[in-house]
Design an enzyme around this catalytic site. Sequence first.
Site, PDB file in Angstrom:
ATOM      1  N   GLU A 174      12.742 -53.877  -4.799  1.00 23.97           N
ATOM      2  CA  GLU A 174      12.885 -52.598  -5.502  1.00 23.97           C
ATOM      3  C   GLU A 174      12.850 -52.821  -7.005  1.00 23.97           C
ATOM      4  O   GLU A 174      13.398 -53.797  -7.524  1.00 23.97           O
ATOM      5  CB  GLU A 174      14.203 -51.915  -5.124  1.00 23.97           C
ATOM      6  N   PRO A 194      29.480 -42.772  -1.672  1.00 25.07           N
ATOM      7  CA  PRO A 194      30.516 -42.897  -2.713  1.00 25.07           C
ATOM      8  C   PRO A 194      31.303 -41.618  -2.957  1.00 25.07           C
ATOM      9  O   PRO A 194      32.481 -41.679  -3.341  1.00 25.07           O
ATOM     10  CB  PRO A 194      29.697 -43.283  -3.957  1.00 25.07           C
ATOM     11  N   ASP A 195      30.689 -40.463  -2.721  1.00 25.94           N
ATOM     12  CA  ASP A 195      31.394 -39.197  -2.964  1.00 25.94           C
ATOM     13  C   ASP A 195      32.614 -39.018  -2.074  1.00 25.94           C
ATOM     14  O   ASP A 195      33.539 -38.252  -2.416  1.00 25.94           O
ATOM     15  CB  ASP A 195      30.446 -38.012  -2.744  1.00 25.94           C
ATOM     16  N   TRP A 217      13.399 -43.244  -8.934  1.00 25.58           N
ATOM     17  CA  TRP A 217      13.044 -41.982  -9.581  1.00 25.58           C
ATOM     18  C   TRP A 217      13.732 -41.808 -10.924  1.00 25.58           C
ATOM     19  O   TRP A 217      13.256 -41.099 -11.790  1.00 25.58           O
ATOM     20  CB  TRP A 217      13.408 -40.835  -8.641  1.00 25.58           C
TER      21      TRP A 217
END
Length: 592
Positions: free
Chosen positions: A21, A158-159, A53
């Site tokens: 990546e 993570p939220d 992005w």
Amino acid sequence: MKVVDKIKSVTEQGQTAFSFEFFPPKTEDGVENLFERMDRLVSYGPTFCDITWGAGGSTADLTLEIASRMQNVICVETMMHLTCTNMPIEKIDHALETIRSNGIQNVLALRGDPPHGQDKFVQVEGGFACALDLVNHIRSKYGDYFGITVAGYPEAHPDVIEADGLATPESYQSDLAYLKKKVDAGADLIVTQLFYDTDIFLKFVNDCRQIGINCPIVPGIMPISNYKGFLRMAGFCKTKIPAELTAALEPIKDNDEAVKAYGIHFATEMCKKILAHGITSLHLYTLNVDKSAIGILMNLGLIDESKISRSLPWRRPANVFRTKEDVRPIFWANRPKSYISRTKGWNDFPHGRWGDSHSAAYSTLSDYQFARPKGRDKKLQQEWVVPLKSIEDVQEKFKELCIGNLKSSPWSELDGLQPETKIINEQLGKINSNGFLTINSQPSVNAAKSDSPAIGWGGPGGYVYQKAYLEFFCSKDKLDTLVEKSKAFPSITYMAVNKSENWVSNTGESDVNAVTWGVFPAKEVIQPTIVDPASFKVWKDEAFEIWSRSWANLYPEDDPSRKLLEEVKNSYYLVSLVDNNYINGDIFSVFA
């Protein structure tokens, strides 16, 4: 090709799939440096690469540009991240249409991070609220064209992770259920968030299987290369850091090299454990650097720098419209990006044989063919800008290149010579000293094993063949002498042309000559490299223009060296020479 299908193809052969990546750099120089790193990493044969992005959709245009170059110039199967942040449906469709038109077939569908300056994700007007909506939209509008990947979170998103660093069991199960909805909606691959506790990842995979998620799950591996950066990333993702990892890093945290070395070791051990549990793919978050990723893969035995395999003598295209392409003229062997640029408008690409239908369709020369990254420009300045008082000085530069003393060439996009050139570099040095200025060559090869270093291609089990080939500039007098001598060598064919299009040849203008071919079990003969007179006439304009655009222009306008190079360009011939006796011929005999 869809990434999930490529992974399946690799793993069915008993191999481990790996991928890289990257993220869009902030500067133009950074982008060019990234492409150089990509080129190096792609030479190791990743199954795919992806490009992010950018937070809040901040790099949308750059991501689209980089993704297109990855797929069409770097020639690697490319997956582009696409988020919902600041993206109404019109912009999402524009992005999808853009990558589809560029032959890209893979998308990583994400909700995305909150916009800059905000703590929580906010749905933009006319956009989507979550990755599930995005997956549904892509499948609804584009059918089965795109391969869709989604993110998996081994420790939960993570939220929903609490202040103590853990998600409640209910939140974790809810996160899994949501992941299944994304897969049921049409996602065919999962790539995970980074983690440092392999037991957590393995439990996550098992939990996914228990609820009916059966698509491949690829672990995301983040090498540790800098202590502060590691803590920042782990904190942002709310990733658990095992106590033994903290204990190992604490004493060396101020020594970046030691941290990087330990990071490679730790990631290697993680991957070994993961692979031992039946996982067959690895996704490496490179952070746009290559050393850690290469180190991990070498430790795992997945790559060998001395045995980089090639499916063809040139890097196979990844663009979905060029996947069957397997024949090219040899003239662009050292300038593959230029060739791709000049043929991108073709509707069909040669497969099996060259034929004669494509020669008129090359695009005209543009600034793109002569653009160079600043790093390469600097290397040319260092190695090629010297006082040139005579043609002998010009000959000396070509000789230095051929014997390996130079790492750059105005006529090449590559770093240094092709590995096979070492077989004939002594002979090349001699003829360059005598005024035959070579820009392309290959030695003869008779039934070498297809996995041989330097000259092999196509994988194991086959045999490869080559006719000796030389391409060079020379004066009219030397060409006349060469033509006369060649009459004693019936196996030698030649074409020569100057800038004014005066043509000399002992072959027909429609004669296509295969100069590289391979024989493999249960396959037709593959002939990936040819000599084609019509393409040679197209190439010669580019080859002559390089004298000015890539060498002479490096000197001040009134420099005598620049004037000498222009004189060579305007008076010399470009010659293509083939020895068709690949068994016991000697192409250099004609120069004796």
